[in-house]
Design a protein around this motif. Sequence first.
Motif, PDB file in Angstrom:
ATOM      1  N   LEU A 214      42.363  49.533  31.372  1.00  0.00           N
ATOM      2  CA  LEU A 214      41.829  50.386  32.413  1.00  0.00           C
ATOM      3  C   LEU A 214      42.285  50.369  33.563  1.00  0.00           C
ATOM      4  O   LEU A 214      41.515  50.563  34.301  1.00  0.00           O
ATOM      5  CB  LEU A 214      40.193  49.603  32.149  1.00  0.00           C
ATOM      6  CG  LEU A 214      39.402  50.129  31.181  1.00  0.00           C
ATOM      7  CD1 LEU A 214      37.655  49.356  30.916  1.00  0.00           C
ATOM      8  CD2 LEU A 214      39.083  51.867  30.944  1.00  0.00           C
ATOM      9  N   GLY A 215      43.697  49.591  33.553  1.00  0.00           N
ATOM     10  CA  GLY A 215      44.063  49.681  34.672  1.00  0.00           C
ATOM     11  C   GLY A 215      43.826  48.103  35.873  1.00  0.00           C
ATOM     12  O   GLY A 215      43.690  48.793  36.979  1.00  0.00           O
ATOM     13  N   LEU A 216      43.318  47.167  35.288  1.00  0.00           N
ATOM     14  CA  LEU A 216      42.345  46.119  36.006  1.00  0.00           C
ATOM     15  C   LEU A 216      43.390  45.070  35.522  1.00  0.00           C
ATOM     16  O   LEU A 216      43.940  45.078  34.562  1.00  0.00           O
ATOM     17  CB  LEU A 216      40.603  46.017  35.034  1.00  0.00           C
ATOM     18  CG  LEU A 216      40.022  46.997  35.697  1.00  0.00           C
ATOM     19  CD1 LEU A 216      38.587  46.939  35.382  1.00  0.00           C
ATOM     20  CD2 LEU A 216      39.989  47.108  36.921  1.00  0.00           C
ATOM     21  N   ASP A 217      43.408  44.098  36.495  1.00  0.00           N
ATOM     22  CA  ASP A 217      44.357  42.591  36.226  1.00  0.00           C
ATOM     23  C   ASP A 217      43.710  41.708  35.043  1.00  0.00           C
ATOM     24  O   ASP A 217      42.398  41.759  34.997  1.00  0.00           O
ATOM     25  CB  ASP A 217      43.898  41.766  37.343  1.00  0.00           C
ATOM     26  CG  ASP A 217      44.407  42.967  38.517  1.00  0.00           C
ATOM     27  OD1 ASP A 217      45.881  43.077  38.100  1.00  0.00           O
ATOM     28  OD2 ASP A 217      44.562  42.576  39.628  1.00  0.00           O
ATOM     29  N   ALA A 218      44.308  41.578  34.273  1.00  0.00           N
ATOM     30  CA  ALA A 218      43.881  40.465  33.267  1.00  0.00           C
ATOM     31  C   ALA A 218      43.272  39.033  34.006  1.00  0.00           C
ATOM     32  O   ALA A 218      43.596  38.957  35.077  1.00  0.00           O
ATOM     33  CB  ALA A 218      45.019  40.209  32.518  1.00  0.00           C
ATOM     34  N   GLN A 219      42.249  38.783  33.397  1.00  0.00           N
ATOM     35  CA  GLN A 219      41.876  37.270  33.765  1.00  0.00           C
ATOM     36  C   GLN A 219      42.076  35.837  33.214  1.00  0.00           C
ATOM     37  O   GLN A 219      42.517  36.226  31.680  1.00  0.00           O
ATOM     38  CB  GLN A 219      40.013  37.719  34.062  1.00  0.00           C
ATOM     39  CG  GLN A 219      39.954  38.838  34.413  1.00  0.00           C
ATOM     40  CD  GLN A 219      39.858  38.913  36.295  1.00  0.00           C
ATOM     41  OE1 GLN A 219      40.213  37.801  36.903  1.00  0.00           O
ATOM     42  NE2 GLN A 219      40.728  40.214  36.914  1.00  0.00           N
ATOM     43  N   LEU A 220      41.898  35.276  33.503  1.00  0.00           N
ATOM     44  CA  LEU A 220      42.483  33.235  32.913  1.00  0.00           C
ATOM     45  C   LEU A 220      41.050  33.163  32.752  1.00  0.00           C
ATOM     46  O   LEU A 220      40.882  32.235  30.529  1.00  0.00           O
ATOM     47  CB  LEU A 220      42.661  33.048  33.827  1.00  0.00           C
ATOM     48  CG  LEU A 220      43.658  32.584  34.994  1.00  0.00           C
ATOM     49  CD1 LEU A 220      43.750  31.893  35.547  1.00  0.00           C
ATOM     50  CD2 LEU A 220      45.172  32.981  33.580  1.00  0.00           C
ATOM     51  N   PHE A 221      39.503  33.802  32.667  1.00  0.00           N
ATOM     52  CA  PHE A 221      38.290  32.787  31.787  1.00  0.00           C
ATOM     53  C   PHE A 221      38.379  32.156  31.730  1.00  0.00           C
ATOM     54  O   PHE A 221      38.505  30.881  32.500  1.00  0.00           O
ATOM     55  CB  PHE A 221      38.055  33.984  31.161  1.00  0.00           C
ATOM     56  CG  PHE A 221      38.082  35.347  31.157  1.00  0.00           C
ATOM     57  CD1 PHE A 221      37.032  36.304  31.592  1.00  0.00           C
ATOM     58  CD2 PHE A 221      39.039  36.219  30.303  1.00  0.00           C
ATOM     59  CE1 PHE A 221      36.948  37.868  31.706  1.00  0.00           C
ATOM     60  CE2 PHE A 221      39.302  37.669  30.532  1.00  0.00           C
ATOM     61  CZ  PHE A 221      38.098  38.141  31.342  1.00  0.00           C
ATOM     62  N   LEU A 222      38.182  31.433  30.254  1.00  0.00           N
ATOM     63  CA  LEU A 222      38.598  30.353  29.995  1.00  0.00           C
ATOM     64  C   LEU A 222      39.315  28.745  30.898  1.00  0.00           C
ATOM     65  O   LEU A 222      39.155  27.797  30.794  1.00  0.00           O
ATOM     66  CB  LEU A 222      38.409  29.253  28.515  1.00  0.00           C
ATOM     67  CG  LEU A 222      36.945  30.523  27.789  1.00  0.00           C
ATOM     68  CD1 LEU A 222      37.319  30.145  26.271  1.00  0.00           C
ATOM     69  CD2 LEU A 222      35.945  29.792  28.302  1.00  0.00           C
ATOM     70  N   LEU A 223      40.292  29.582  31.227  1.00  0.00           N
ATOM     71  CA  LEU A 223      41.767  29.130  31.867  1.00  0.00           C
ATOM     72  C   LEU A 223      41.896  28.766  33.472  1.00  0.00           C
ATOM     73  O   LEU A 223      42.344  28.353  33.813  1.00  0.00           O
ATOM     74  CB  LEU A 223      42.562  29.282  31.540  1.00  0.00           C
ATOM     75  CG  LEU A 223      43.109  29.471  29.962  1.00  0.00           C
ATOM     76  CD1 LEU A 223      44.556  30.124  29.297  1.00  0.00           C
ATOM     77  CD2 LEU A 223      43.195  28.249  29.159  1.00  0.00           C
ATOM     78  N   SER A 224      40.747  29.462  33.762  1.00  0.00           N
ATOM     79  CA  SER A 224      40.234  29.111  34.962  1.00  0.00           C
ATOM     80  C   SER A 224      39.533  28.350  35.482  1.00  0.00           C
ATOM     81  O   SER A 224      38.140  28.120  35.459  1.00  0.00           O
ATOM     82  CB  SER A 224      39.802  30.884  35.715  1.00  0.00           C
ATOM     83  OG  SER A 224      39.209  30.478  37.184  1.00  0.00           O
ATOM     84  N   PRO A 225      39.436  27.667  36.781  1.00  0.00           N
ATOM     85  CA  PRO A 225      38.315  26.555  37.154  1.00  0.00           C
ATOM     86  C   PRO A 225      37.140  26.886  38.341  1.00  0.00           C
ATOM     87  O   PRO A 225      36.238  26.815  37.684  1.00  0.00           O
ATOM     88  CB  PRO A 225      39.007  25.813  38.050  1.00  0.00           C
ATOM     89  CG  PRO A 225      40.962  25.521  38.131  1.00  0.00           C
ATOM     90  CD  PRO A 225      40.139  27.050  37.402  1.00  0.00           C
ATOM     91  N   ARG A 226      36.992  28.082  38.068  1.00  0.00           N
ATOM     92  CA  ARG A 226      36.459  29.175  38.953  1.00  0.00           C
ATOM     93  C   ARG A 226      35.584  29.901  37.833  1.00  0.00           C
ATOM     94  O   ARG A 226      33.934  30.263  38.023  1.00  0.00           O
ATOM     95  CB  ARG A 226      37.110  29.847  39.738  1.00  0.00           C
ATOM     96  CG  ARG A 226      37.579  29.124  41.084  1.00  0.00           C
ATOM     97  CD  ARG A 226      37.612  29.982  42.801  1.00  0.00           C
ATOM     98  NE  ARG A 226      38.193  29.678  43.428  1.00  0.00           N
ATOM     99  CZ  ARG A 226      38.674  30.081  44.608  1.00  0.00           C
ATOM    100  NH1 ARG A 226      38.554  31.465  44.492  1.00  0.00           N
ATOM    101  NH2 ARG A 226      38.583  29.431  45.523  1.00  0.00           N
ATOM    102  N   GLN A 227      35.816  29.911  36.533  1.00  0.00           N
ATOM    103  CA  GLN A 227      35.216  31.278  35.791  1.00  0.00           C
ATOM    104  C   GLN A 227      35.429  31.042  34.665  1.00  0.00           C
ATOM    105  O   GLN A 227      34.127  30.826  33.980  1.00  0.00           O
ATOM    106  CB  GLN A 227      36.506  32.229  35.225  1.00  0.00           C
ATOM    107  CG  GLN A 227      36.373  32.864  37.150  1.00  0.00           C
ATOM    108  CD  GLN A 227      37.679  34.032  35.969  1.00  0.00           C
ATOM    109  OE1 GLN A 227      38.615  34.160  34.936  1.00  0.00           O
ATOM    110  NE2 GLN A 227      38.639  34.490  37.157  1.00  0.00           N
TER     111      GLN A 227
END
Length: 311
Positions: free
Chosen positions: A160-173
């Motif tokens: 979709l042209g969006l940035d990939a996210q860390l999800f479970l690897l991100s302390p904020r997410q």
Amino acid sequence: MIARTARTNAAAGWKTIPLRISYRTQRYLFIYLTLAVPLLYFFVTRLLPIIYSFYISFREWNILSPSKPYVGFANYSGLFTDEIFRKSIVNTFLFVAVGIPGQLAAGLAAALLLQSIPRFRGFFRTVYFIPYITSIVAVSWVFRWLLMPNGWVNSALLNLGLDAQLFLLSPRQALYVIALSMIWQSVGFQMLVFVTGLEGIPAMYYEAARIDGANAWRRFQHITLPLLNPVILFSAVIAGISYLQTFTQIVSMTGEGGPLNSTRTLVYHIYKLAFKNFEMGSASAATVILFIIIFAFTLVQIKALERKVEY
């Protein structure tokens, strides 16, 4: 009749006198004995461990040593000076703050939508309820697989042209992702609870409101929500206790309550203290704190949400 014999010493010697129990007494005796069995089981498996946890919380014990020296409130003071313990409490309340409103809103929305369709209600109830009876471990690993850096969700975002996210690897997410997975799995249960409550509201109230010119939002605000208050109270208490005891999702989706302890909950911290560090005194103290939190939280919810509704 059940007869028992008793011996009395008479002048002529021992004499046997039958002692009879009435049918009513027999009936109540049977009922009380039947009720005593699950009560005894509850006392042995629930109440005794709680009492023993209170006892161990004032002692130092590494589970391997037979000695349990008394240390007073040292275990409690040690916990509150531990930054990781304080972090686990904050994370636990974050789960509660995010999970309860999300779970109640999703369940009520699904119930209202289900009530609005004339056909296939049974089919949709079954479909929504299946995740709730699915293994928590299985659901957690499916979410973990979907949210991997090279998983399906990130692939869709890139397409979709969006940035990939860390999800479970991100302390904020990570915490919010886990809370979202718990909300998704519990929607079916909450939906059935709210459907039961909606079916108990007399239809004449809605008909009278329509005649008075009330729109859908007014009917929902002044009829549906007030009369659903007992159901909302029940759902909020059950959801709150569930989120305060979050453990399986943490282990399955993050492994160690990471990243950077951002998803470590109080229950997981108790597990680490007891079965990784073998600090049973500190673990018992943390268990007592969790018990007090759950008890106080339930009382506050009941006081805040309990309102008498007159029909």
